[in-house]
Design a protein around this motif. Structure first.
Motif, mmCIF file in Angstrom:
data_model
loop_
_atom_site.group_PDB
_atom_site.id
_atom_site.type_symbol
_atom_site.label_atom_id
_atom_site.label_comp_id
_atom_site.label_asym_id
_atom_site.label_seq_id
_atom_site.Cartn_x
_atom_site.Cartn_y
_atom_site.Cartn_z
ATOM 1 N N PRO A 7 -13.965 -13.839 3.305
ATOM 2 C CA PRO A 7 -13.503 -13.549 4.659
ATOM 3 C C PRO A 7 -13.174 -12.070 4.832
ATOM 4 C CG PRO A 7 -11.725 -14.466 3.380
ATOM 5 C CD PRO A 7 -12.939 -14.530 2.504
ATOM 6 N N ARG A 8 -13.085 -11.657 6.088
ATOM 7 C CA ARG A 8 -12.731 -10.288 6.408
ATOM 8 C C ARG A 8 -11.249 -10.216 6.740
ATOM 9 N NH1 ARG A 8 -18.312 -8.477 9.586
ATOM 10 N NH2 ARG A 8 -19.686 -9.265 7.950
ATOM 11 N N ARG A 9 -10.757 -8.977 6.885
ATOM 12 C CA ARG A 9 -9.328 -8.817 7.112
ATOM 13 C C ARG A 9 -9.070 -7.916 8.302
ATOM 14 N NH1 ARG A 9 -8.484 -5.973 2.439
ATOM 15 N NH2 ARG A 9 -9.145 -7.825 1.299
ATOM 16 N N ALA A 10 -7.895 -8.105 8.931
ATOM 17 C CA ALA A 10 -7.543 -7.294 10.090
ATOM 18 C C ALA A 10 -7.345 -5.847 9.664
ATOM 19 C CB ALA A 10 -6.282 -7.822 10.750
ATOM 20 N N LEU A 11 -7.909 -4.929 10.430
ATOM 21 C CA LEU A 11 -7.708 -3.501 10.206
ATOM 22 C C LEU A 11 -6.497 -3.077 11.027
ATOM 23 C CD1 LEU A 11 -8.519 -0.793 9.024
ATOM 24 C CD2 LEU A 11 -10.243 -0.572 10.822
ATOM 25 N N GLY A 12 -5.335 -3.238 10.436
ATOM 26 C CA GLY A 12 -4.091 -2.953 11.142
ATOM 27 C C GLY A 12 -4.013 -3.733 12.429
ATOM 28 N N GLY A 13 -3.609 -3.053 13.497
ATOM 29 C CA GLY A 13 -3.499 -3.698 14.797
ATOM 30 C C GLY A 13 -4.660 -3.408 15.718
ATOM 31 N N THR A 14 -5.807 -2.983 15.154
ATOM 32 C CA THR A 14 -6.952 -2.628 15.991
ATOM 33 C C THR A 14 -7.654 -3.845 16.580
ATOM 34 O OG1 THR A 14 -8.534 -2.662 14.142
ATOM 35 C CG2 THR A 14 -7.358 -0.582 14.577
ATOM 36 N N LEU A 17 -11.947 -7.038 12.557
ATOM 37 C CA LEU A 17 -11.943 -7.705 11.266
ATOM 38 C C LEU A 17 -12.918 -6.966 10.351
ATOM 39 C CD1 LEU A 17 -11.850 -11.469 12.308
ATOM 40 C CD2 LEU A 17 -9.953 -9.969 11.609
ATOM 41 N N ALA A 18 -12.369 -6.288 9.363
ATOM 42 C CA ALA A 18 -13.134 -5.376 8.523
ATOM 43 C C ALA A 18 -13.481 -6.000 7.180
ATOM 44 C CB ALA A 18 -12.339 -4.092 8.290
ATOM 45 N N THR A 19 -14.561 -5.510 6.598
ATOM 46 C CA THR A 19 -14.904 -5.873 5.230
ATOM 47 C C THR A 19 -14.021 -5.079 4.273
ATOM 48 O OG1 THR A 19 -16.680 -4.222 5.328
ATOM 49 C CG2 THR A 19 -17.284 -6.526 5.702
ATOM 50 N N ALA A 20 -13.797 -5.622 3.095
ATOM 51 C CA ALA A 20 -12.922 -4.976 2.118
ATOM 52 C C ALA A 20 -13.484 -3.640 1.659
ATOM 53 C CB ALA A 20 -12.705 -5.893 0.916
ATOM 54 N N LEU A 21 -14.803 -3.495 1.714
ATOM 55 C CA LEU A 21 -15.455 -2.240 1.350
ATOM 56 C C LEU A 21 -16.029 -1.575 2.595
ATOM 57 C CD1 LEU A 21 -17.504 -3.181 -1.854
ATOM 58 C CD2 LEU A 21 -15.083 -2.584 -1.649
ATOM 59 N N GLY A 22 -15.978 -0.250 2.600
ATOM 60 C CA GLY A 22 -16.622 0.518 3.653
ATOM 61 C C GLY A 22 -17.534 1.547 3.033
ATOM 62 N N ALA A 23 -18.508 2.017 3.811
ATOM 63 C CA ALA A 23 -19.474 3.010 3.339
ATOM 64 C C ALA A 23 -19.066 4.388 3.834
ATOM 65 C CB ALA A 23 -20.879 2.670 3.830
ATOM 66 N N GLY A 191 1.982 -2.191 11.112
ATOM 67 C CA GLY A 191 0.737 -2.659 11.712
ATOM 68 C C GLY A 191 -0.302 -1.580 11.866
ATOM 69 N N VAL A 192 -0.206 -0.542 11.049
ATOM 70 C CA VAL A 192 -1.180 0.558 11.082
ATOM 71 C C VAL A 192 -2.262 0.272 10.042
ATOM 72 C CG1 VAL A 192 -1.516 3.031 10.681
ATOM 73 C CG2 VAL A 192 0.540 2.214 11.866
ATOM 74 N N GLY A 193 -3.517 0.429 10.428
ATOM 75 C CA GLY A 193 -4.617 0.165 9.521
ATOM 76 C C GLY A 193 -4.670 1.166 8.379
ATOM 77 N N THR A 194 -5.191 0.729 7.244
ATOM 78 C CA THR A 194 -5.312 1.599 6.078
ATOM 79 C C THR A 194 -6.751 1.596 5.585
ATOM 80 O OG1 THR A 194 -4.602 -0.239 4.633
ATOM 81 C CG2 THR A 194 -2.918 1.326 5.348
ATOM 82 N N ILE A 195 -7.353 2.769 5.571
ATOM 83 C CA ILE A 195 -8.680 2.975 4.987
ATOM 84 C C ILE A 195 -8.482 3.971 3.851
ATOM 85 C CG2 ILE A 195 -11.026 3.796 5.363
ATOM 86 C CD1 ILE A 195 -10.801 2.978 8.271
ATOM 87 N N CYS A 196 -8.740 3.523 2.625
ATOM 88 C CA CYS A 196 -8.353 4.316 1.470
ATOM 89 C C CYS A 196 -9.557 4.754 0.650
ATOM 90 C CB CYS A 196 -7.387 3.516 0.595
ATOM 91 S SG CYS A 196 -5.825 3.197 1.465
ATOM 92 N N PHE A 197 -9.459 5.968 0.122
ATOM 93 C CA PHE A 197 -10.556 6.557 -0.631
ATOM 94 C C PHE A 197 -10.065 6.998 -2.005
ATOM 95 C CE2 PHE A 197 -9.057 9.387 2.835
ATOM 96 C CZ PHE A 197 -8.318 10.296 2.089
ATOM 97 N N LYS A 198 -10.933 7.577 -2.804
ATOM 98 C CA LYS A 198 -10.687 8.075 -4.157
ATOM 99 C C LYS A 198 -10.547 6.945 -5.187
ATOM 100 C CE LYS A 198 -10.979 12.409 -3.165
ATOM 101 N NZ LYS A 198 -11.471 12.255 -1.770
ATOM 102 N N ASP A 254 -6.541 -2.154 3.641
ATOM 103 C CA ASP A 254 -7.429 -2.898 4.539
ATOM 104 C C ASP A 254 -8.884 -2.672 4.166
ATOM 105 O OD1 ASP A 254 -5.203 -3.784 5.933
ATOM 106 O OD2 ASP A 254 -5.311 -2.171 7.412
ATOM 107 N N VAL A 255 -9.243 -1.423 3.872
ATOM 108 C CA VAL A 255 -10.619 -1.079 3.510
ATOM 109 C C VAL A 255 -10.601 -0.086 2.356
ATOM 110 C CG1 VAL A 255 -12.814 -0.066 4.289
ATOM 111 C CG2 VAL A 255 -11.421 -1.406 5.884
ATOM 112 N N ALA A 256 -11.414 -0.334 1.342
ATOM 113 C CA ALA A 256 -11.662 0.646 0.284
ATOM 114 C C ALA A 256 -12.961 1.356 0.629
ATOM 115 C CB ALA A 256 -11.762 -0.049 -1.074
ATOM 116 N N LEU A 257 -12.872 2.637 0.914
ATOM 117 C CA LEU A 257 -14.024 3.418 1.355
ATOM 118 C C LEU A 257 -14.716 4.026 0.142
ATOM 119 C CD1 LEU A 257 -15.314 4.309 4.091
ATOM 120 C CD2 LEU A 257 -13.973 6.410 3.869
#
Length: 309
Positions: A7-14, A17-23, A191-198, A254-257
């Motif tokens: 399943p996908r997950r909410a990207l904060g309060g946007t 529904l995001a995938t766990a991985l992003g490109a 409720g702020v979305g998190t997109i994380c890198f590194k 929310d997302v691992a970029l």
């Protein structure tokens, strides 16, 4: 290719529904554009629905690739773009980005690498860059706003300001603990979305590089052979793709970029995500220890604060 990442997950309060991985950035001017486009489309075909780009990635080449890859398939993809020059007006920069993308809007518009407290102070002030981002949201050229940052103090204040829908920051086996201990839970609580890198430490954790494929300026040599020739340089300590990604996914942004620049990189990441099981506390600590060994001697760690915080 079969769709994955459910399943996908909410990207904060946007509401997305995001995938766990992003490109993330996959632009490489040494690779033909059509091949880069095909690589990104391959990730989309696999089910990924978060794509990140910026004007500074190969001087706009990344945006051109992303725009072409999304042609005819924009729906259902959460597109992140950035404002690189924090001291210049936002609107003209976004206009140029949208031109290169060939699109009328992006989903998330962020201030890129807003990592100096003074730069953030100016950005959050009335009439500053964050207000300009809000104007672009009102115009319909972006749906949400936020920042990417390499400084926990900036991120903490950005969250407290209430001006960010999504924040982007480092999370991985070699990252300052405040990102995980303080910023990640604070974002979730608000409720702020998190997109994380590194996750891979700019490649340092999984290869012998100073970051993003750059060769090491200095590296150890092998023992001198009886014939007087140097032996090949030894492989330095490293982690596997699976270890790094398992670590980040355990911390649950929310997302691992990820870069995902080549099919073999995609396949390794996809396999690791599909095989994911959370690490225990002991496994997390052991992975951090191995990451400290793997990154030693591989150049600057620019994504951690350098002010003693």
């Amino acid at each position: 290719m079969a769709h994955r990442f459910t399943p996908r997950r909410a990207l904060g309060g946007t509401g997305f529904l995001a995938t766990a991985l992003g490109a993330g950035d996959l632009a490489d001017r040494s690779v033909p554009k059509e091949r880069c486009v095909e690589t990104l489309r391959r990730a989309l075909d696999a089910g990924l629905n978060v794509v990140d780009t910026a004007p500074m990635y190969e001087d706009g080449y990344s945006e051109e690739i992303v725009g072409e890859a999304l042609r005819g398939r924009r729906a259902g993809v959460f597109l992140v773009d950035k404002i690189d020059h924090l001291d210049r007006p936002v609107a003209p920069q976004l206009t140029e980005s949208l031109r290169r993308l060939g699109l009328g809007s992006v989903d998330l518009l962020v201030l890129h690498s807003c990592s100096e407290p003074e730069a953030w102070r100016r950005a959050k002030a009335p009439g500053g860059a964050m207000a300009e981002l809000a104007e672009e949201v009102a115009r319909g050229r972006a749906r949400f706003r936020g920042i990417s940052s390499h400084h926990p103090d900036v991120l903490a204040d950005a969250l407290a300001s209430g001006q960010c829908d999504v924040v982007m920051f480092p999370v991985g086996p070699y990252c300052h603990p405040r990102y995980v201990d303080e910023i990640l839970p604070a974002a979730k609580a608000r409720g702020v979305g998190t997109i994380c890198f590194k996750t891979f430490g700019a490649g340092k954790l999984v290869g012998d590089t100073e970051g993003y494929g750059r060769p090491l300026a200095q590296r150890p040599r092998g023992k001198v052979s009886s014939g007087g020739d140097d032996a090949p340089a030894p492989t330095l300590p490293r982690l596997s793709v699976e270890e790094c990604l398992r670590y980040t996914l355990t911390l649950d942004p929310d997302v691992a970029l990820l870069g995902l620049s080549f099919p073999n990189e995609q396949d390794a990441a996809f396999a690791a995500a599909e095989a994911f099981r959370p690490m225990s506390g002991g496994e997390l600590a052991a992975t951090r220890g191995r990451a400290a060994e793997a990154i030693r001697g591989k150049g600057e760690v620019w994504w951690d604060p350098n002010d003693g915080s």
